[in-house]
Design an enzyme around this catalytic site. Structure first.
Site, PDB file in Angstrom:
ATOM      1  N   GLY A 109       3.928  -5.357   1.692  1.00  0.00           N
ATOM      2  CA  GLY A 109       5.447  -5.528   2.528  1.00  0.00           C
ATOM      3  C   GLY A 109       5.059  -6.768   3.420  1.00  0.00           C
ATOM      4  O   GLY A 109       3.987  -6.884   3.995  1.00  0.00           O
ATOM      5  N   SER A 143       6.072  -7.145  -3.681  1.00  0.00           N
ATOM      6  CA  SER A 143       6.780  -5.914  -3.036  1.00  0.00           C
ATOM      7  C   SER A 143       8.247  -5.681  -3.013  1.00  0.00           C
ATOM      8  O   SER A 143       8.779  -6.746  -2.833  1.00  0.00           O
ATOM      9  CB  SER A 143       6.233  -5.826  -1.602  1.00  0.00           C
ATOM     10  OG  SER A 143       6.802  -4.549  -0.952  1.00  0.00           O
ATOM     11  N   GLN A 151       7.037  -4.420  -7.780  1.00  0.00           N
ATOM     12  CA  GLN A 151       6.775  -3.328  -7.151  1.00  0.00           C
ATOM     13  C   GLN A 151       7.911  -2.656  -6.902  1.00  0.00           C
ATOM     14  O   GLN A 151       8.820  -3.137  -6.086  1.00  0.00           O
ATOM     15  CB  GLN A 151       5.655  -3.147  -6.061  1.00  0.00           C
ATOM     16  CG  GLN A 151       5.389  -1.882  -5.251  1.00  0.00           C
ATOM     17  CD  GLN A 151       6.368  -1.590  -4.248  1.00  0.00           C
ATOM     18  OE1 GLN A 151       7.001  -2.598  -3.622  1.00  0.00           O
ATOM     19  NE2 GLN A 151       6.450  -0.421  -3.811  1.00  0.00           N
ATOM     20  N   TYR A 205       9.811   0.893  -4.879  1.00  0.00           N
ATOM     21  CA  TYR A 205       9.832   2.111  -4.180  1.00  0.00           C
ATOM     22  C   TYR A 205      10.894   2.968  -4.563  1.00  0.00           C
ATOM     23  O   TYR A 205      11.896   2.398  -5.024  1.00  0.00           O
ATOM     24  CB  TYR A 205      10.065   2.041  -2.770  1.00  0.00           C
ATOM     25  CG  TYR A 205       9.013   1.277  -2.061  1.00  0.00           C
ATOM     26  CD1 TYR A 205       7.642   2.149  -1.853  1.00  0.00           C
ATOM     27  CD2 TYR A 205       9.005   0.232  -1.262  1.00  0.00           C
ATOM     28  CE1 TYR A 205       6.592   1.564  -1.212  1.00  0.00           C
ATOM     29  CE2 TYR A 205       7.914  -0.422  -0.691  1.00  0.00           C
ATOM     30  CZ  TYR A 205       6.877   0.450  -0.482  1.00  0.00           C
ATOM     31  OH  TYR A 205       5.882  -0.011   0.268  1.00  0.00           O
ATOM     32  N   THR A 257       5.514   2.836  -6.781  1.00  0.00           N
ATOM     33  CA  THR A 257       4.714   3.299  -5.912  1.00  0.00           C
ATOM     34  C   THR A 257       5.294   4.878  -5.580  1.00  0.00           C
ATOM     35  O   THR A 257       6.403   5.080  -5.417  1.00  0.00           O
ATOM     36  CB  THR A 257       5.038   2.710  -4.679  1.00  0.00           C
ATOM     37  OG1 THR A 257       4.293   1.166  -4.815  1.00  0.00           O
ATOM     38  CG2 THR A 257       4.190   3.324  -3.308  1.00  0.00           C
ATOM     39  N   LYS A 275       1.568   3.594  -9.144  1.00  0.00           N
ATOM     40  CA  LYS A 275       0.427   3.418  -8.078  1.00  0.00           C
ATOM     41  C   LYS A 275       0.577   4.727  -6.992  1.00  0.00           C
ATOM     42  O   LYS A 275       1.615   5.157  -6.632  1.00  0.00           O
ATOM     43  CB  LYS A 275       1.013   2.159  -7.260  1.00  0.00           C
ATOM     44  CG  LYS A 275       0.289   1.913  -5.988  1.00  0.00           C
ATOM     45  CD  LYS A 275       0.411   0.403  -5.666  1.00  0.00           C
ATOM     46  CE  LYS A 275      -0.340   0.021  -4.509  1.00  0.00           C
ATOM     47  NZ  LYS A 275       0.199   0.568  -3.123  1.00  0.00           N
ATOM     48  N   HIS A 311      -3.312   4.007  -0.686  1.00  0.00           N
ATOM     49  CA  HIS A 311      -2.356   3.102  -0.205  1.00  0.00           C
ATOM     50  C   HIS A 311      -3.102   2.401   1.156  1.00  0.00           C
ATOM     51  O   HIS A 311      -2.451   2.023   2.136  1.00  0.00           O
ATOM     52  CB  HIS A 311      -0.854   3.769   0.534  1.00  0.00           C
ATOM     53  CG  HIS A 311       0.165   2.977   0.684  1.00  0.00           C
ATOM     54  ND1 HIS A 311       1.189   3.144  -0.267  1.00  0.00           N
ATOM     55  CD2 HIS A 311       0.627   1.983   1.388  1.00  0.00           C
ATOM     56  CE1 HIS A 311       2.192   2.256  -0.101  1.00  0.00           C
ATOM     57  NE2 HIS A 311       1.703   1.536   0.943  1.00  0.00           N
ATOM     58  N   ARG A 331     -13.163  -5.899  -0.489  1.00  0.00           N
ATOM     59  CA  ARG A 331     -13.478  -7.069   0.193  1.00  0.00           C
ATOM     60  C   ARG A 331     -14.460  -8.146  -0.332  1.00  0.00           C
ATOM     61  O   ARG A 331     -14.637  -8.989   0.081  1.00  0.00           O
ATOM     62  CB  ARG A 331     -13.883  -6.863   1.600  1.00  0.00           C
ATOM     63  CG  ARG A 331     -13.025  -5.870   2.373  1.00  0.00           C
ATOM     64  CD  ARG A 331     -11.776  -6.476   2.789  1.00  0.00           C
ATOM     65  NE  ARG A 331     -11.139  -5.403   3.494  1.00  0.00           N
ATOM     66  CZ  ARG A 331     -10.242  -4.467   3.086  1.00  0.00           C
ATOM     67  NH1 ARG A 331      -9.924  -4.612   1.944  1.00  0.00           N
ATOM     68  NH2 ARG A 331      -9.772  -3.705   3.744  1.00  0.00           N
TER      69      ARG A 331
HETATM   70  C1  GLV Z   1       4.183  -0.208   2.866  1.00  0.00           C
HETATM   71  O1  GLV Z   1       3.861  -0.038   1.683  1.00  0.00           O
HETATM   72  C2  GLV Z   1       3.291  -0.109   4.104  1.00  0.00           C
HETATM   73  O2  GLV Z   1       2.156   0.385   3.697  1.00  0.00           O
HETATM   74  O3  GLV Z   1       3.648  -0.509   5.132  1.00  0.00           O
END
Ligand code: GLV
Length: 425
Positions: A80, A107, A129, A131, A157, A253, A277, A312
């Protein structure tokens, strides 16, 4: 200027260039950030098995994710507010991915809209993606817009029905709209390059939402709308509905648990992402890489298992692939690149990871990423299979992903039998 050779170099530069509230937003984990830290730290507990005198010329990292060719098994995760790390951030990141040959995931909560990204990347396919929001009309319209934009997968998600408490965001007044506190204004004044970039673009609000939802015309009304939209009533029934409504490739996800992984398989989705996440939701959950082997063992023969969280370096990608992931995602690693240097920084992040992955694969005696399996790992706290200790008598390439005997790894990980492996080192 420092020569950039690692994702850490990009992070340091991004921290200098991006306003604190947006840098922190990407970097933050929830509560004590223990899961956020474990995501990366657990990778570093895993030990690799070096091999020598193997012909490692002509190496390839090419593979597929959900049947789509990729130049390496790394996609960009949906993040985001990417367009607040750098002006037009999503467009720049999508362009870098197009050139590099890896998937870009946009996103729902992006700054550049689905249409912006499609138009500015010449209609090149990307992933979108979604929500699950209460406003089903909005979901319907997003799905239609993603189809019209030639998106080649929907990433749904499942772990953000409510938001994990992130202390830094609360302290920074990081909300929609961001609060213009004196502290934020002073900090902005120290980021002239970022400010100039933002002055030069018209894309400064949530492009997928503002102007597309009735009653949401500005940041004020948006704030009210978003706070009510994430749907706490989400169940597998909604997943089924969205799958049918979308009709294309679907990636779920936010799976950590083997039981949930089995339920994900039942939906008929094409892939699932083992993810916490980025440590931003349930603090105290296990790291993604620790959760991965049990999920692979339970459902890896039925669905593609992808993972994100803590990647990473290319070594981290390699370790996830060794444990049976079919693909990985980077979030912060590309966001740091973007904040540091725009499109060139995202490309740099991808180059760094590609090079690290290639070299690591070579040192472990492999030339094709598709043939890498658990035989490249020494037993340790995350991967506890002691049968491999000093297993020089095993043919190097015998254990292909499909045929490797992964039988009791899940049980070993679950029972924490790492003492065995630790003692054997
Ligand atoms: C959104 O997906 C966040 O983690 O801020």
């Amino acid at each position: 200027m420092t020569v950039i050779t690692s994702i850490e170099d990009l992070r340091v530069l991004a921290k200098r260039r991006v306003p604190r509230m947006f840098y922190d937003y990407a970097d933050v984990g929830s509560w004590t950030e223990s899961t956020y830290r474990a995501n990366e730290a657990d990778f570093d507990k895993m030990l690799l098995r070096q091999r020598v005198a193997v012909n490692i010329d002509n190496r390839s990292l090419r593979t597929t994710m959900i049947g789509q060719p990729v130049s390496m098994p790394v996609a960009l995760a949906p993040v985001g507010l990417t367009g607040m790390q750098h002006a037009d951030g999503e467009i720049l990141a999508a362009r870098a991915c197009k050139k590099f040959g890896v998937p870009f995931t946009l996103s729902t909560m992006s700054i550049c809209s689905i249409e912006d990204v499609a138009q500015e990347t010449g209609g090149h396919p990307f992933w979108f993606q979604l929500y699950v929001m209460r406003d089903r009309d909005f979901i319907n319209s997003l799905i239609d817009r993603a189809k019209a934009a030639n998106c080649s997968a929907l990433v749904l998600t499942l772990d953000l029905q409510i938001i994990g408490q992130r202390h830094k965001d609360l302290k920074n007044g990081m909300s929609a709209p961001p609060k213009p506190t004196l502290r934020n204004m002073i900090n902005l004044a120290t980021k002239p390059r970022w400010c100039l970039g933002m002055l030069g673009t018209k894309r400064r609000q949530f492009g997928n939402i503002v102007g597309h939802v009735k009653g949401v015309e500005d940041m004020g009304s948006l704030s009210e709308w978003t706070s009510k939209q994430f749907d706490p009533q989400l169940t597998w029934k909604d997943v089924e509905w969205i799958k049918n409504r979308w009709g294309g490739k679907l990636i779920l996800k936010g799976i950590q648990d083997v039981e949930d992984a089995r339920l994900a398989v039942e939906t008929g989705a094409d892939a699932l992402i083992v993810s916490n996440h980025g440590g931003r939701q349930l603090d105290g959950a296990q790291s993604s890489i620790a959760a991965l082997p049990a999920v692979v063992d339970a459902v890896g023969h039925k669905i593609e298992v992808h993972m994100d969280g803590g990647i990473r370096s290319g070594q981290h990608v390699f370790k996830a692939m060794a444990l049976g992931a079919k693909g990985t995602y980077i979030g912060r690693s590309f966001v740091y690149g973007l904040g540091a240097m725009g499109e060139a920084g995202v490309t740099k992040a991808l180059e760094i990871i590609h090079k690290e992955l290639d070299l690591t694969m070579a040192f472990c005696g492999h030339t094709d990423i598709n043939n890498v399996g658990r035989e490249v790992l020494l037993p340790g706290p995350i991967y506890a299979d002691a049968r491999r200790t000093g297993a020089n008598d095993e043919p190097l390439f015998a254990a292909s992903r499909q045929s490797a005997n992964w039988g009791d790894t899940a049980a070993q990980v679950a029972s924490g039998s790492s003492g065995l492996a630790t003692a054997s080192r």
